[in-house]
Motif scaffolding. Structure first.
Motif, PDB file in Angstrom:
ATOM      1  N   LEU A 132       0.845  -1.133  -0.171  1.00 50.67           N
ATOM      2  CA  LEU A 132       0.068  -0.061  -0.075  1.00 50.67           C
ATOM      3  C   LEU A 132       0.874   1.203   0.116  1.00 50.67           C
ATOM      4  CD1 LEU A 132      -2.620   1.361   0.347  1.00 50.67           C
ATOM      5  CD2 LEU A 132      -2.605   1.089   3.055  1.00 50.67           C
ATOM      6  N   CYS A 133       0.411   2.078  -0.764  1.00 51.37           N
ATOM      7  CA  CYS A 133       1.210   3.475  -0.940  1.00 51.37           C
ATOM      8  C   CYS A 133       0.980   4.225   0.264  1.00 51.37           C
ATOM      9  CB  CYS A 133       0.590   4.170  -2.233  1.00 51.37           C
ATOM     10  SG  CYS A 133       1.151   5.827  -2.209  1.00 51.37           S
ATOM     11  N   CYS A 134       1.930   4.925   0.675  1.00 49.33           N
ATOM     12  CA  CYS A 134       2.017   5.869   1.903  1.00 49.33           C
ATOM     13  C   CYS A 134       0.983   7.057   1.456  1.00 49.33           C
ATOM     14  CB  CYS A 134       3.136   6.563   2.361  1.00 49.33           C
ATOM     15  SG  CYS A 134       3.736   7.945   1.248  1.00 49.33           S
ATOM     16  N   GLY A 135       0.771   7.441   0.328  1.00 47.01           N
ATOM     17  CA  GLY A 135      -0.123   8.404  -0.329  1.00 47.01           C
ATOM     18  C   GLY A 135       0.602   9.842  -0.654  1.00 47.01           C
ATOM     19  N   GLY A 136       1.956   9.537  -0.499  1.00 42.27           N
ATOM     20  CA  GLY A 136       2.944  11.015  -1.377  1.00 42.27           C
ATOM     21  C   GLY A 136       3.171  10.803  -2.579  1.00 42.27           C
ATOM     22  N   GLY A 137       2.921   9.882  -3.319  1.00 45.29           N
ATOM     23  CA  GLY A 137       3.603  10.066  -4.677  1.00 45.29           C
ATOM     24  C   GLY A 137       2.522  10.910  -5.584  1.00 45.29           C
ATOM     25  N   GLY A 138       3.277  11.078  -6.711  1.00 44.56           N
ATOM     26  CA  GLY A 138       2.497  11.900  -7.741  1.00 44.56           C
ATOM     27  C   GLY A 138       2.241  13.446  -7.546  1.00 44.56           C
ATOM     28  N   GLY A 139       3.018  13.902  -6.584  1.00 44.35           N
ATOM     29  CA  GLY A 139       2.745  15.512  -6.133  1.00 44.35           C
ATOM     30  C   GLY A 139       1.893  15.537  -4.804  1.00 44.35           C
ATOM     31  N   ARG A 140       1.285  14.067  -4.522  1.00 43.47           N
ATOM     32  CA  ARG A 140       0.303  14.189  -3.382  1.00 43.47           C
ATOM     33  C   ARG A 140       1.184  14.800  -2.218  1.00 43.47           C
ATOM     34  NH1 ARG A 140      -4.739  14.870  -4.291  1.00 43.47           N
ATOM     35  NH2 ARG A 140      -4.913  14.240  -1.890  1.00 43.47           N
ATOM     36  N   ILE A 141       2.391  14.623  -1.983  1.00 43.18           N
ATOM     37  CA  ILE A 141       3.046  14.818  -0.853  1.00 43.18           C
ATOM     38  C   ILE A 141       2.963  16.414  -0.495  1.00 43.18           C
ATOM     39  CG2 ILE A 141       5.159  15.340  -1.982  1.00 43.18           C
ATOM     40  CD1 ILE A 141       4.782  13.573   1.417  1.00 43.18           C
ATOM     41  N   TRP A 142       2.719  16.993  -1.469  1.00 39.01           N
ATOM     42  CA  TRP A 142       2.423  18.524  -1.077  1.00 39.01           C
ATOM     43  C   TRP A 142       0.976  19.019  -1.072  1.00 39.01           C
ATOM     44  CZ3 TRP A 142       5.626  18.117  -6.191  1.00 39.01           C
ATOM     45  CH2 TRP A 142       6.934  17.969  -5.936  1.00 39.01           C
ATOM     46  N   MET A 143       0.012  18.033  -1.208  1.00 44.71           N
ATOM     47  CA  MET A 143      -1.242  18.399  -1.227  1.00 44.71           C
ATOM     48  C   MET A 143      -1.942  17.954  -0.051  1.00 44.71           C
ATOM     49  SD  MET A 143      -2.429  17.681  -5.300  1.00 44.71           S
ATOM     50  CE  MET A 143      -1.080  16.940  -5.923  1.00 44.71           C
ATOM     51  N   ASP A 144      -2.972  18.380   0.647  1.00 45.02           N
ATOM     52  CA  ASP A 144      -3.726  18.056   1.551  1.00 45.02           C
ATOM     53  C   ASP A 144      -4.630  16.811   1.537  1.00 45.02           C
ATOM     54  OD1 ASP A 144      -4.173  18.174   4.537  1.00 45.02           O
ATOM     55  OD2 ASP A 144      -5.793  19.263   4.262  1.00 45.02           O
ATOM     56  N   THR A 145      -4.489  15.902   2.381  1.00 41.47           N
ATOM     57  CA  THR A 145      -5.271  14.758   2.229  1.00 41.47           C
ATOM     58  C   THR A 145      -6.281  14.822   3.674  1.00 41.47           C
ATOM     59  OG1 THR A 145      -3.716  13.559   1.004  1.00 41.47           O
ATOM     60  CG2 THR A 145      -5.583  12.194   1.886  1.00 41.47           C
ATOM     61  N   PRO A 146      -7.399  14.895   3.557  1.00 40.08           N
ATOM     62  CA  PRO A 146      -8.193  14.840   4.744  1.00 40.08           C
ATOM     63  C   PRO A 146      -8.203  13.698   5.503  1.00 40.08           C
ATOM     64  CG  PRO A 146      -9.521  14.984   2.884  1.00 40.08           C
ATOM     65  CD  PRO A 146      -8.317  14.790   2.253  1.00 40.08           C
ATOM     66  N   LYS A 147      -8.203  13.953   6.988  1.00 36.17           N
ATOM     67  CA  LYS A 147      -8.264  12.654   7.817  1.00 36.17           C
ATOM     68  C   LYS A 147      -9.307  11.641   7.480  1.00 36.17           C
ATOM     69  CE  LYS A 147      -6.182  11.444  11.782  1.00 36.17           C
ATOM     70  NZ  LYS A 147      -5.195  10.851  11.681  1.00 36.17           N
ATOM     71  N   GLY A 148      -9.105  10.460   7.443  1.00 35.68           N
ATOM     72  CA  GLY A 148      -9.971   9.471   7.116  1.00 35.68           C
ATOM     73  C   GLY A 148      -9.777   9.138   5.915  1.00 35.68           C
ATOM     74  N   GLU A 149      -9.088   9.812   5.128  1.00 32.22           N
ATOM     75  CA  GLU A 149      -8.525   9.203   3.694  1.00 32.22           C
ATOM     76  C   GLU A 149      -7.045   9.172   3.399  1.00 32.22           C
ATOM     77  OE1 GLU A 149     -10.135  11.979   0.762  1.00 32.22           O
ATOM     78  OE2 GLU A 149     -12.254  11.930   1.270  1.00 32.22           O
ATOM     79  N   ARG A 150      -6.085   8.953   4.740  1.00 29.00           N
ATOM     80  CA  ARG A 150      -4.956   8.826   4.430  1.00 29.00           C
ATOM     81  C   ARG A 150      -4.628   7.398   4.600  1.00 29.00           C
ATOM     82  NH1 ARG A 150      -3.628  13.705   8.586  1.00 29.00           N
ATOM     83  NH2 ARG A 150      -4.854  15.347   7.611  1.00 29.00           N
ATOM     84  N   PHE A 151      -3.825   6.880   3.498  1.00 28.32           N
ATOM     85  CA  PHE A 151      -3.438   5.666   3.273  1.00 28.32           C
ATOM     86  C   PHE A 151      -2.542   5.388   4.512  1.00 28.32           C
ATOM     87  CE2 PHE A 151      -3.512   5.992  -1.598  1.00 28.32           C
ATOM     88  CZ  PHE A 151      -4.943   6.060  -1.275  1.00 28.32           C
ATOM     89  N   SER A 152      -1.493   6.111   4.897  1.00 30.51           N
ATOM     90  CA  SER A 152      -0.580   5.961   5.949  1.00 30.51           C
ATOM     91  C   SER A 152      -1.313   5.725   7.353  1.00 30.51           C
ATOM     92  CB  SER A 152       0.185   7.401   6.243  1.00 30.51           C
ATOM     93  OG  SER A 152      -0.558   8.546   6.031  1.00 30.51           O
ATOM     94  N   ASP A 153      -2.358   6.382   7.491  1.00 23.29           N
ATOM     95  CA  ASP A 153      -3.293   5.966   8.751  1.00 23.29           C
ATOM     96  C   ASP A 153      -3.520   4.501   8.687  1.00 23.29           C
ATOM     97  OD1 ASP A 153      -2.873   8.545   9.207  1.00 23.29           O
ATOM     98  OD2 ASP A 153      -5.288   9.225   9.426  1.00 23.29           O
TER      99      ASP A 153
END
Lengths: 657, 382
Positions: B310-331
């Protein structure tokens, strides 16, 4: 020396050639070449009026060499050779230039393509002057056929030929004939019982006076060519005297060792000595030497004590049988794709994820569950999912469509509903129901209330996210028609696994000298117009060894191969290639390299007047040229492809226009 | 009723921006079912492909920016559609042609990268400040190895220790290495995936010229993103040098017996495969070999490890964008790790360090769970 009077004919092939190549200009150019007395262009040279142009020019203008520039020689060289012969010339005084596949189809630039066509024609004209008349000979055709594979394709082909009172040698690798069809329960779309329609044919094969059946046997070596193939068959030791065994089954009952049954797809066990299934032909036992404790460790012989007929023979050895046949039909079938390699589908990890053939054995009344669809824990499933295209239409596994899965998935859906009342979910990408009665069957299943979900399954998991999913297998996919991710909890999943080439297809191809396509199946001579022949004369292919297909198509193809073989037998002779090798004995050293390199065993080193020289058996030589290339002194020449001819052609191609 | 008509011009824009692979899509939906986003929200990859085929993409939708380029869908796609290339093409169409809106956070990072060569907007001359007290030499002609830490460990105080650990290991082993001058810029991998092609080209050219003029032969990187672009994308632009991820480099030193790990670490460690090291570059074994070489360490595996990671959620430029709580793969990953009883989540990517650290803190698990880069664990075990 006769005066060379060449006729050149440039074909338009409709717009196939004329759309890119300026055919008039090519014809005009060819008319000025040395030795050319007439040069014409015509819309379709292969048509009767086109061929008549050649015949008329031979008669009226005294043309004695002919060049046609058109499509591939594979297509129409025989046509024009025939026209030349009909016109009264030797057919080998003809040369073919390919300006379609090698020119118009692969180029866009009209001027450059026209120039290339001129070059090809010039080279052909230069070569045709050097052609010599060759004599075509005939050899007798051995009136018997080898059929490899005893599934429905091989049996049908064998029966058709044998019913025409011609001899057939049917070779089957397994202990019984029947193939995959013997494992099937019911057949789509009519749902008639597979065994009921198959076993009469098996019995006919077993008893036919014109069929010599060799089961538990494999073709080991094939030499020779059309009309007289020499075949070596290895009859594997089954450690049972076939003539004594009465098929009572007492031995299997007493055999203390059990292994998974191949016929039951591992869902049941068989003895190490066994008869694969009740209707097996021949109905004799076989000892699986690999698992036999006596053969491996020297202790047991329980079967021997049990056999009242005294048929057990532990001293039996493999036997080599040699036969000669005029033609060979290959009907070696397919392997089922192993879905375990798609790890996200959980095959072998989850008990109730099955393949199609496993499900066939579950629904079969004679199968391990006596026809009950049961989960591993003995319960009846309340819901069943069918996953289409497992390993098919997927470039990670097989790019082709396996053709039968949509239909057998519908059959399974029907059986699941009929036998268990389970809810059934079909996960499909496209429904392909193209045969007779197939669309109607699809319609019927819709009426029966099967759920169709359009989406390729992403995974099968036991990781429940709701209470409803607990204890179930959850099939996850996008429902692409709704545009929503869908999770369907079910008790049983059936993976519609691809049909793939036999694991040993490459080796079989090598033994028979037939090629395979990129997908691994055997290559037909022409996909549309010669679909059961191979590029090797006298060898035909039927059924799933050529591509995935259903039973009706397989039977039709098998019948086609039988017709091909019978037509060869009926003719009684084969035309031998005239463009074969010849040895100049004055410079041959008798070194024997030609003998080593020849795939057809045509050359042999003999003593002539005390000198060792190579001698070519003209009946065996196919004119492949390997000997001419390897010959260190240049003593071997291939007629029609002499050094002089080839170099003249090459010179013409490389010189300035 | 709203009626859709195919909009050929839009399709052409996408094709021209590199979306050619979308033609192959036969709409089976395997990508949607595979995409990790659908564990936490709806993201219909298949529908985006079809909209792109018909030119009916909503360029104003956040869907254009959602893909983390983790490559799970591409690896499974039955038609081999390079879905990441299509996503990148959509973003290029927005970023360069101005049809649609670039999310604010991404716009700022893009501006920083283009302006000062790093996404954090830090001064270029402070790029090597993380090593100020370590006396690491400047790379000069003849130096064996260039260490290129990535902008995040170079500037982010929370991740600096990754680079400092590498330096510590190299110093202990007396490896002849150096840092390149502060003219170095962001590798450009992520900003390219975010659609800023021109920015990428200029960053890549800068770095290639810099490496070439300094005679760089071997680069060791801490980030799989630097690794990927150096290895797969720079060569097309003329940048030819040997590229090694730190996990490969350390694993080979262990293998040769040059690096010995003697200090015990009696912890349960679970390794999370970074997408750009794993699926993008098939490096799965080396990080595990390193962890197994640490005495006392008990290596755990996530149920969805390696190719299925599973991805941490940070690729493709997503590292700079906000991901709301509840949608974070790293969680999800941190939750999984906690359930397995892991003490440490080991990673091999600065983006993973950022995201997992953030999750551990925001989920209140800092007392029981640590996030460590492999280099940090190695430095501690020497």
């Amino acid at each position: 020396m006769e005066e060379i009077r060449t006729g050149v004919y440039i074909c338009h092939c409709g717009l196939n050639i004329a759309g890119v190549v300026d055919v008039e200009e090519v014809a005009k150019y060819a008319g000025q070449l040395p030795g050319v007395v007439v040069s014409r262009e015509y819309r379709y040279m292969c048509s009767d009026p086109g061929q008549d142009l050649i015949k008329d020019d031979i008669k009226e203008l005294g043309v004695n060499r002919v060049v046609v520039a058109s499509c591939s020689p594979r297509m129409h060289e025989p046509t024009f050779r025939k026209a030349v012969e009909d016109g009264g010339l030797n057919p080998y005084l003809y040369e073919h230039a390919n300006i379609r596949e090698h020119c118009s189809w692969v180029h866009d630039d009209k001027e450059l393509a026209t120039n290339k066509a001129k070059d090809l024609v010039r080279a052909a004209v230069r070569r045709v002057c050097r052609h010599e008349p060759l004599v075509v000979r005939e050899a007798p055709f051995t009136p018997s056929v080898l059929v490899i594979g005893g599934g429905i394709a091989g049996m049908q082909a064998a029966l058709d030929i044998a019913n025409g009172h011609q001899k057939v040698y049917l070779v089957e690798r397994d202990p019984s004939i029947g193939g995959h069809m013997a494992q099937l329960d019911r057949t789509f779309p009519t749902l008639d019982c597979s065994e009921c329609i198959l076993t009469p044919k098996m019995s006919d094969v077993g008893h036919h006076p014109f069929i010599e059946l060799h089961t538990y046997s494999e073709v080991e070596e094939v030499s020779g060519s059309i009309g007289s193939f020499k075949v070596k068959i290895r009859k594997k030791a089954r450690y049972v005297d076939e003539s004594k065994c009465v098929g009572c089954g007492d031995c299997e009952e007493k055999c203390p060792w059990k292994v998974p049954s191949e016929y039951e797809m591992g869902l049941a066990k068989r003895g190490v000595i066994y008869i694969p299934f009740a209707q097996a032909i021949p109905n004799v036992a076989t000892i699986d030497g690999e698992h036999c404790v006596y053969l491996q460790k020297g202790k047991c012989r329980a079967c021997e004590k049990a056999c009242e007929a005294g048929a057990i023979d532990f001293e039996q050895k493999d036997e080599i049988i040699e036969v000669e046949v005029g033609a060979i039909i290959v009907a070696t079938g397919y392997d089922q794709f192993d879905p375990a390699v798609i790890s996200q589908y959980g095959y072998r990890r989850f008990d109730n994820v099955l393949t199609g053939l496993e499900f066939e054995r579950l629904t079969c009344a004679a199968g391990p569950t006596e026809g009950k669809i049961l989960l591993k824990d003995g319960r009846e499933p309340e819901s069943v999912a069918l996953v289409h295209c497992v390993g098919s239409r997927d470039q990670n596994y097989h790019e082709y469509c396996s053709r039968v899965c949509c239909m057998y998935a519908l059959k399974y859906a029907h059986l699941a509903k009929e036998l268990t009342k389970a809810d059934v979910y079909q996960f499909y990408i496209d429904m392909r129901c193209f045969g007779e009665g197939y669309e109607e069957f699809y319609n019927r299943l819709s009426e029966e209330g099967v759920n169709f979900i359009r989406g390729k399954v992403a995974k099968i998991t036991d990781d429940a996210v709701t209470d409803e999913e607990k204890g179930k297998l959850v099939v996850v996919s996008e429902d692409t028609l709704l545009g929503k991710l869908i999770r369907v909890p079910v008790d049983m999943v059936i993976l519609c696994s691809a049909l793939q080439p036999r694991a040993d297809a490459e080796n079989v191809g090598k033994i028979l000298n037939i090629n395979r396509r990129a997908d691994g199946f055997f290559l037909e001579r022409h996909v549309k117009l010669d679909p059961v022949a191979t590029p090797t004369d006298g060898i035909f292919i039927a059924g799933c060894c050529e591509a995935p297909r259903d039973i009706p198509d397989t039977v039709a193809q098998a019948e086609a191969t039988a017709a091909k073989a019978l037509s060869l037998i009926s003719r009684g002779t084969v035309t031998l290639e005239a463009a074969i090798s010849t040895v100049d004995e004055s410079i041959c050293h008798g070194c024997g390299r030609c003998e080593e390199v020849c795939p057809f065993s045509a050359p042999s080193i003999v003593s002539k007047n005390g000198v060792m020289v190579s001698e070519i058996n003209e009946a065996l030589c196919k004119g492949c040229g390997a000997c001419a290339v390897i010959c260190p002194t240049g003593a071997v020449t291939i007629k029609h492809f002499t050094q002089d001819e080839i170099l003249a052609q090459v010179d013409a191609l490389t010189e300035a226009r | 009723m709203e009626v859709l008509s195919p909009y050929k011009e839009a399709t052409e824009v996408i094709l021209e921006a590199g979306g050619e692979p979308l033609k192959l899509c036969y709409q089976c939906g395997l990508c949607t079912g595979t995409c990790p986003w659908n564990m936490v929200r709806s993201f219909l990859v298949r529908r985006i492909m079809h909209e792109a085929q018909l030119g009916a993409v909503d360029f104003g939708s956040e869907d254009v920016w959602t893909c983390v380029t983790c490559k799970a869908c591409v690896d499974r796609c039955p038609r081999g559609v390079e879905i990441i290339d299509v996503m990148r093409a959509l973003r290029r169409a927005v970023a360069s042609l101005g049809i649609g809106v670039v999310p604010d956070a991404l716009r700022i990072s893009a501006k920083n990268i283009a302006g000062v060569g790093n996404p954090l907007g830090e001064p270029p001359e402070r790029r090597n400040d993380w090593a100020k007290d370590l006396k690491v030499k400047d790379f000069a002609k003849g130096t064996e190895v260039l260490y290129f830490p990535c902008c995040v460990p170079s500037y982010d105080p929370g991740v600096k220790n990754v680079a400092r650990s590498v330096a510590a290991i190299f110093d202990r082993l007396k490896i002849d290495y150096g840092l390149i001058g502060t003219e170095a810029k962001c590798c450009g991998e992520a900003i390219r995936k975010a659609g800023y092609e021109e920015t990428f080209q200029s960053l890549a050219q800068n770095n290639i010229d810099l490496f070439t003029s300094n005679g760089v032969k071997t680069v060791v990187v801490s980030s799989p993103h630097c690794y990927h672009t150096f290895k797969a994308e720079y060569p097309e632009l003329g940048g030819e040098f040997e590229v090694l991820h730190i996990a490969q480099y350390l694993a080979s030193l262990i293998d040769k017996g040059k690096l010995k790990l003697s200090k015990e670490l009696n912890k349960k460690v679970v390794y999370s495969d970074p997408c750009y090291l794993g699926r993008h570059n098939h490096i799965y074994d080396e990080p595990r070999e390193i962890l197994k070489a640490i005495p006392g360490l008990e290596l755990l595996e996530f149920p969805d490890a390696r190719e299925n990671g599973l991805c941490c959620g940070g690729g493709g430029g997503r590292i700079w964008m906000d991901t709301p709580k509840g949608e974070r793969f790293s969680d999800i990953r941190v939750e999984q790790a906690a359930e397995m009883g892991a003490d440490i989540i080991a990673v091999a990517c600065p983006y993973c360090v950022l995201n997992y650290t953030d999750s551990v803190l925001s989920m209140g698990k800092a007392e029981t769970m640590q996030v460590k880069d492999i280099a940090e664990l190695v430095a501690e075990a020497m």
